[in-house]
Design a protein around this motif. Structure first.
Motif, PDB file in Angstrom:
ATOM      1  N   LEU A  46       0.827  -1.205   0.000  1.00 22.97           N
ATOM      2  CA  LEU A  46       0.000   0.000   0.000  1.00 22.97           C
ATOM      3  C   LEU A  46       0.862   1.257   0.000  1.00 22.97           C
ATOM      4  CD1 LEU A  46      -2.729  -1.036   2.597  1.00 22.97           C
ATOM      5  CD2 LEU A  46      -2.904  -1.079   0.094  1.00 22.97           C
ATOM      6  N   LYS A  47       2.097   1.124   0.524  1.00 21.09           N
ATOM      7  CA  LYS A  47       3.013   2.253   0.616  1.00 21.09           C
ATOM      8  C   LYS A  47       3.922   2.369  -0.598  1.00 21.09           C
ATOM      9  CE  LYS A  47       4.024   0.983   5.024  1.00 21.09           C
ATOM     10  NZ  LYS A  47       4.945   0.863   6.126  1.00 21.09           N
ATOM     11  N   GLU A  48       4.356   1.219  -1.103  1.00 19.61           N
ATOM     12  CA  GLU A  48       5.306   1.221  -2.214  1.00 19.61           C
ATOM     13  C   GLU A  48       5.188  -0.071  -2.999  1.00 19.61           C
ATOM     14  OE1 GLU A  48       9.479   0.547  -0.878  1.00 19.61           O
ATOM     15  OE2 GLU A  48       8.554   0.578   1.100  1.00 19.61           O
ATOM     16  N   LYS A  49       5.691  -0.030  -4.220  1.00 18.92           N
ATOM     17  CA  LYS A  49       5.690  -1.237  -5.044  1.00 18.92           C
ATOM     18  C   LYS A  49       6.738  -2.209  -4.500  1.00 18.92           C
ATOM     19  CE  LYS A  49       6.082  -2.981  -9.671  1.00 18.92           C
ATOM     20  NZ  LYS A  49       6.247  -2.769 -11.063  1.00 18.92           N
ATOM     21  N   LEU A  50       6.333  -3.459  -4.358  1.00 22.89           N
ATOM     22  CA  LEU A  50       7.238  -4.470  -3.824  1.00 22.89           C
ATOM     23  C   LEU A  50       8.100  -5.062  -4.926  1.00 22.89           C
ATOM     24  CD1 LEU A  50       4.776  -6.403  -1.486  1.00 22.89           C
ATOM     25  CD2 LEU A  50       6.438  -4.653  -0.849  1.00 22.89           C
ATOM     26  N   SER A  51       9.355  -5.289  -4.594  1.00 20.83           N
ATOM     27  CA  SER A  51      10.252  -5.969  -5.529  1.00 20.83           C
ATOM     28  C   SER A  51      10.624  -7.321  -4.918  1.00 20.83           C
ATOM     29  CB  SER A  51      11.513  -5.150  -5.766  1.00 20.83           C
ATOM     30  OG  SER A  51      12.345  -5.205  -4.634  1.00 20.83           O
ATOM     31  N   PRO A  52      10.878  -8.313  -5.765  1.00 20.59           N
ATOM     32  CA  PRO A  52      11.287  -9.612  -5.230  1.00 20.59           C
ATOM     33  C   PRO A  52      12.531  -9.527  -4.336  1.00 20.59           C
ATOM     34  CG  PRO A  52      10.681  -9.834  -7.528  1.00 20.59           C
ATOM     35  CD  PRO A  52      10.683  -8.362  -7.213  1.00 20.59           C
ATOM     36  N   LEU A  53      13.467  -8.668  -4.704  1.00 18.70           N
ATOM     37  CA  LEU A  53      14.689  -8.528  -3.917  1.00 18.70           C
ATOM     38  C   LEU A  53      14.388  -7.992  -2.519  1.00 18.70           C
ATOM     39  CD1 LEU A  53      17.731  -8.845  -3.831  1.00 18.70           C
ATOM     40  CD2 LEU A  53      17.926  -6.527  -4.765  1.00 18.70           C
ATOM     41  N   ALA A  54      13.549  -6.961  -2.436  1.00 18.03           N
ATOM     42  CA  ALA A  54      13.199  -6.385  -1.135  1.00 18.03           C
ATOM     43  C   ALA A  54      12.448  -7.391  -0.274  1.00 18.03           C
ATOM     44  CB  ALA A  54      12.367  -5.116  -1.333  1.00 18.03           C
ATOM     45  N   VAL A  55      11.522  -8.125  -0.887  1.00 21.84           N
ATOM     46  CA  VAL A  55      10.744  -9.130  -0.146  1.00 21.84           C
ATOM     47  C   VAL A  55      11.665 -10.248   0.332  1.00 21.84           C
ATOM     48  CG1 VAL A  55       8.940 -10.889  -0.355  1.00 21.84           C
ATOM     49  CG2 VAL A  55       8.557  -8.581  -1.256  1.00 21.84           C
TER      50      VAL A  55
END
Length: 131
Positions: A46-55
């Motif tokens: 909801l705050k930012e687009k998720l990236s696989p690396l960040a997750v």
């Protein structure tokens, strides 16, 4: 199967776990973890687009080996967040906590309780069925 919201496969795999002697409390723990991860990612998205690396960095801190493997898992979580609404995940978390209480107090048949829980969480929302 749970993360992909595939009810039939999830129930089938759940039955296999029961047949293999897995403890209902352990299965519940694993399901709680799935919901917790999905809820965290839903709120984060909801705050930012998720990236696989960040997750992957959040879910698997310090895991440098098999990076592609962890990125694929992270991507599957990102895709799964689209299959559940925030409301569904919050309700699922509440149901999981109640199930844990019932499992620990022995107030319910463990196998039936877990199976009912999985069916309730993975079934399409009632408002979708009514349209």
């Amino acid at each position: 199967a749970f993360r992909a919201r595939n009810l039939n496969v999830a129930v089938s795999l759940l039955q296999k776990l029961f047949e293999q002697g897995e403890e209902p409390l352990y299965i519940n723990f694993m399901l709680v973890r799935e919901i917790r991860y999905l809820l965290f990612m839903k709120l984060s998205s909801l705050k930012e687009k998720l990236s696989p690396l960040a997750v992957a960095k959040h879910l698997f801190p310090g895991r440098q080996e098999n990076r592609d493997f962890y990125l694929k898992i992270a991507q599957s979580y990102i895709e799964a967040t689209r299959l559940f609404s925030l409301k569904e995940l919050i309700l699922a978390q509440q149901k999981m906590l109640k199930a844990e209480y019932l499992l620990k107090t022995g107030e319910s048949a463990p196998h039936l309780l877990i199976q009912k829980l999985v069916i309730e969480i993975l079934s399409p929302p009632q408002d979708v069925l009514q349209n």
